[in-house]
Design a protein around this motif. Structure first.
Motif, PDB file in Angstrom:
ATOM      1  N   PRO A 123       0.766  -1.387   0.044  1.00 25.03           N
ATOM      2  CA  PRO A 123       0.139   0.048   0.122  1.00 25.03           C
ATOM      3  C   PRO A 123       0.846   1.334   0.050  1.00 25.03           C
ATOM      4  N   ALA A 124       1.952   1.163   0.313  1.00 25.92           N
ATOM      5  CA  ALA A 124       3.009   2.331   0.234  1.00 25.92           C
ATOM      6  C   ALA A 124       3.166   2.987  -0.912  1.00 25.92           C
ATOM      7  N   LEU A 125       2.720   2.054  -2.041  1.00 25.81           N
ATOM      8  CA  LEU A 125       2.973   2.536  -3.356  1.00 25.81           C
ATOM      9  C   LEU A 125       2.243   3.825  -3.557  1.00 25.81           C
ATOM     10  N   ALA A 126       1.060   4.012  -2.836  1.00 21.45           N
ATOM     11  CA  ALA A 126       0.333   5.294  -3.067  1.00 21.45           C
ATOM     12  C   ALA A 126       0.845   6.581  -2.653  1.00 21.45           C
ATOM     13  N   GLU A 127       1.936   6.404  -1.705  1.00 15.22           N
ATOM     14  CA  GLU A 127       2.730   7.563  -1.267  1.00 15.22           C
ATOM     15  C   GLU A 127       3.923   7.777  -2.330  1.00 15.22           C
ATOM     16  N   GLN A 128       3.988   7.371  -3.047  1.00 21.53           N
ATOM     17  CA  GLN A 128       5.193   7.253  -3.920  1.00 21.53           C
ATOM     18  C   GLN A 128       4.953   8.393  -5.274  1.00 21.53           C
ATOM     19  N   PRO A 129       5.793   9.380  -5.491  1.00 20.34           N
ATOM     20  CA  PRO A 129       5.379   9.976  -6.808  1.00 20.34           C
ATOM     21  C   PRO A 129       5.218   9.213  -8.026  1.00 20.34           C
ATOM     22  N   GLU A 130       4.670   9.735  -8.897  1.00 19.77           N
ATOM     23  CA  GLU A 130       4.554   8.945 -10.309  1.00 19.77           C
ATOM     24  C   GLU A 130       5.631   8.785 -10.925  1.00 19.77           C
ATOM     25  N   TRP A 131       6.720   9.455 -10.994  1.00 19.22           N
ATOM     26  CA  TRP A 131       7.937   9.324 -11.597  1.00 19.22           C
ATOM     27  C   TRP A 131       8.910   8.176 -10.898  1.00 19.22           C
ATOM     28  N   ALA A 132       8.554   7.885  -9.673  1.00 22.49           N
ATOM     29  CA  ALA A 132       9.290   6.694  -8.833  1.00 22.49           C
ATOM     30  C   ALA A 132       8.604   5.544  -9.113  1.00 22.49           C
ATOM     31  N   ARG A 133       7.427   5.362  -9.724  1.00 23.13           N
ATOM     32  CA  ARG A 133       7.007   4.184  -9.977  1.00 23.13           C
ATOM     33  C   ARG A 133       7.306   3.567 -11.334  1.00 23.13           C
ATOM     34  N   LEU A 134       8.314   2.944 -11.657  1.00 23.58           N
ATOM     35  CA  LEU A 134       8.836   2.359 -12.722  1.00 23.58           C
ATOM     36  C   LEU A 134       8.395   1.068 -13.608  1.00 23.58           C
ATOM     37  N   ASP A 135       7.857   1.346 -14.914  1.00 23.35           N
ATOM     38  CA  ASP A 135       7.270   0.324 -15.609  1.00 23.35           C
ATOM     39  C   ASP A 135       6.428  -0.580 -14.952  1.00 23.35           C
ATOM     40  N   GLY A 136       5.250   0.312 -14.786  1.00 18.55           N
ATOM     41  CA  GLY A 136       4.041  -0.348 -13.901  1.00 18.55           C
ATOM     42  C   GLY A 136       4.220  -1.207 -12.891  1.00 18.55           C
ATOM     43  N   ASP A 137       5.177  -0.465 -11.669  1.00 17.95           N
ATOM     44  CA  ASP A 137       5.311  -0.879 -10.563  1.00 17.95           C
ATOM     45  C   ASP A 137       6.296  -2.045 -10.526  1.00 17.95           C
ATOM     46  N   LYS A 138       7.179  -2.329 -11.433  1.00 19.03           N
ATOM     47  CA  LYS A 138       8.082  -3.218 -11.217  1.00 19.03           C
ATOM     48  C   LYS A 138       9.600  -3.117 -10.672  1.00 19.03           C
ATOM     49  N   ALA A 139       9.742  -1.708 -10.441  1.00 18.54           N
ATOM     50  CA  ALA A 139      10.714  -1.097  -9.720  1.00 18.54           C
ATOM     51  C   ALA A 139      10.296  -0.028  -9.063  1.00 18.54           C
ATOM     52  N   VAL A 140      10.699   0.473  -7.919  1.00 17.77           N
ATOM     53  CA  VAL A 140      10.256   1.926  -7.411  1.00 17.77           C
ATOM     54  C   VAL A 140      11.520   2.509  -6.778  1.00 17.77           C
ATOM     55  N   ALA A 141      11.307   3.831  -6.985  1.00 17.07           N
ATOM     56  CA  ALA A 141      12.650   4.408  -6.485  1.00 17.07           C
ATOM     57  C   ALA A 141      12.479   4.669  -4.820  1.00 17.07           C
ATOM     58  N   PHE A 142      13.404   4.541  -4.121  1.00 15.98           N
ATOM     59  CA  PHE A 142      13.338   4.622  -2.694  1.00 15.98           C
ATOM     60  C   PHE A 142      14.062   5.620  -2.093  1.00 15.98           C
ATOM     61  N   SER A 143      15.490   5.996  -2.736  1.00 16.05           N
ATOM     62  CA  SER A 143      16.410   6.912  -2.250  1.00 16.05           C
ATOM     63  C   SER A 143      16.927   7.646  -3.298  1.00 16.05           C
ATOM     64  N   GLN A 144      17.470   8.906  -3.075  1.00 13.45           N
ATOM     65  CA  GLN A 144      18.496   9.695  -3.955  1.00 13.45           C
ATOM     66  C   GLN A 144      19.763  10.060  -3.250  1.00 13.45           C
ATOM     67  N   ASP A 145      20.781   9.787  -3.801  1.00 13.32           N
ATOM     68  CA  ASP A 145      22.008  10.463  -3.416  1.00 13.32           C
ATOM     69  C   ASP A 145      22.664  11.322  -4.215  1.00 13.32           C
ATOM     70  N   ASN A 146      22.766  12.565  -3.690  1.00 13.64           N
ATOM     71  CA  ASN A 146      23.498  13.525  -4.508  1.00 13.64           C
ATOM     72  C   ASN A 146      24.895  13.536  -4.923  1.00 13.64           C
ATOM     73  N   LEU A 147      25.265  13.640  -6.176  1.00 11.89           N
ATOM     74  CA  LEU A 147      26.767  13.875  -6.581  1.00 11.89           C
ATOM     75  C   LEU A 147      27.089  15.253  -6.179  1.00 11.89           C
ATOM     76  N   ALA A 148      28.329  15.161  -5.413  1.00 10.73           N
ATOM     77  CA  ALA A 148      28.883  16.491  -4.474  1.00 10.73           C
ATOM     78  C   ALA A 148      30.385  16.360  -4.969  1.00 10.73           C
ATOM     79  N   ILE A 149      31.012  17.428  -4.456  1.00 11.49           N
ATOM     80  CA  ILE A 149      32.307  17.646  -4.290  1.00 11.49           C
ATOM     81  C   ILE A 149      32.735  17.370  -2.930  1.00 11.49           C
ATOM     82  N   LEU A 150      33.633  16.430  -2.633  1.00 10.89           N
ATOM     83  CA  LEU A 150      34.126  16.235  -1.322  1.00 10.89           C
ATOM     84  C   LEU A 150      35.564  16.887  -1.078  1.00 10.89           C
ATOM     85  N   TYR A 151      35.902  17.317   0.082  1.00 13.22           N
ATOM     86  CA  TYR A 151      37.109  17.696   0.261  1.00 13.22           C
ATOM     87  C   TYR A 151      37.733  17.476   1.633  1.00 13.22           C
ATOM     88  N   ASN A 152      38.934  17.617   1.592  1.00 12.40           N
ATOM     89  CA  ASN A 152      39.804  17.300   2.919  1.00 12.40           C
ATOM     90  C   ASN A 152      39.873  18.728   3.728  1.00 12.40           C
TER      91      ASN A 152
END
Length: 360
Positions: A123-152
């Motif tokens: 039922p948590a599928l209903a809480e996911q945005p449309e873009w996150a539900r791929l190919d008729g709910d055969k895979a669903v996005a659950f997190s995003q990790d931003n590309l960034a610049i790391l430094y010392n």
């Protein structure tokens, strides 16, 4: 009020009470039924710090909620390796749930490796945005990790504030950049945008900027990874993922820090999928539902600095800043057409390897 009206009101109240009682009984029965599910859910997913945190902040709370279900977690070097494993086990899968990069998930779904998720069981599928539900709910996005610049933090006293800073000659030989994978694929649209181009039209401007950055790169294969070379002081900067770096900053003495460029970034999207022909489909569906729910999404975001996807999760400002950067960077955050990217992925990596890495 007339006697007839009083009687009618009493009937309505009795009916409402019966409905409410029935609803409670239904929900309670469903919860009891869920709690009675037993079995083992075998997961394959990302390695290292991600695996440690996913075990701690998602798997362990799930096991506490469903004590009859055991969960195993197999670490994979990357999504390509996961795809190869799922393909090998196609007819007799030993894996029930896969955590995999979105571009690879699209390919896996097209190859029939994931089962369609049932909204009644997830039922948590209903809480996911449309873009996150791929190919008729055969895979669903659950997190995003931003590309960034790391430094010392010992060697860099004025952190970079822009992707353009990567071309500064003061960083000559002081940057680590493993770009022959998803990092490069995500960086190209960012750099192309800086040069005034839409990545769907052409990535040539992005490749040209990569060529400007190349003289500052000391290694295209940081070992053992892009975080360790910053921690050790081998390089000053690294192009890598935000979430793990934020976590390492807090747990490893603060030597590694994150600069979120003002122009914004793009989140690498991670997906979850139920493997086709899973032998533990009922228990696996329960896990997928929990992983997509507000509790798991909020906790993993606040503890591991991965952007949540569930539309009902609201992050505190301080947490959002560590995931996405300043308000300016948040406003400039880009998104990608991942179906388009999936088609271009291999060709773009080939161009990065051939036109940038091989010549530098």
């Amino acid at each position: 009020m007339t006697i007839r009206m009083q009687n009618r009101m009493s009937q309505l109240l009795i009916g409402a009470g019966a409905f409410a009682a029935g609803l409670v009984a239904f929900v309670g029965g469903a919860q009891a039924q869920d709690a009675a599910v037993k079995g083992t859910v075998n997961i394959v997913g990302f390695s290292g710090v991600f695996a440690d945190n996913y075990q701690k902040f998602v798997i362990e709370p799930f096991k506490a909620k469903y004590p009859g279900i055991d969960v195993t977690y197999q670490q994979s070097k990357n999504s390509a390796e996961t795809l190869a494993l799922l393909t090998l086990q196609r007819d007799d899968p030993k894996i029930d749930v896969s955590l995999i990069d979105v571009s690879v998930a699209i390919k896996a779904s097209k190859e029939g490796l994931f089962a369609k998720l049932d909204p009644a069981k997830v039922p948590a599928l209903a809480e996911q945005p449309e873009w996150a539900r791929l190919d008729g709910d055969k895979a669903v996005a659950f997190s995003q990790d931003n590309l960034a610049i790391l430094y010392n933090t010992d060697t860099v006293k004025e952190p970079p504030s822009s992707w353009n800073d990567l071309t500064d000659p003061k960083y000559k030989g002081k940057i680590a950049a493993k770009l022959g994978d998803t990092r490069g694929v995500i960086l190209l649209p960012i750099l192309s945008k800086l040069k005034g181009s839409d990545y769907k039209d052409s990535i040539d401007p992005g490749l040209d900027m990569l060529k400007e950055i190349a003289p500052n790169v000391s290694t295209w294969e940081p070992a053992p990874d892009c975080y360790a070379v910053i921690q050790s002081g081998e390089v000053d900067l690294s192009i890598c993922w935000n979430g793990r770096a934020q976590y390492l900053h807090d747990t490893q003495g603060g030597k590694i820090a994150v600069a979120a460029p003002k122009e914004g970034s793009i989140g690498q999207t991670n997906t979850i999928g139920l493997v086709e022909k899973s032998k533990n489909a009922e228990a696996a569906a329960l896990f997928v539902n929990y992983a997509l729910g507000t509790e798991a999404q909020a906790t993993f975001a606040e503890k591991s600095f991965y952007g949540p996807v569930n539309s009902k999760v609201t992050l505190p400002d301080a947490v959002a800043a560590r995931i996405y950067g300043s308000k300016e960077a948040q406003a400039a955050q880009m998104s990608l057409d991942w179906n388009f990217i999936a088609e271009k992925y291999s060709a773009w990596i080939q161009r990065i390897n051939r036109e940038v890495i091989a010549l530098n």
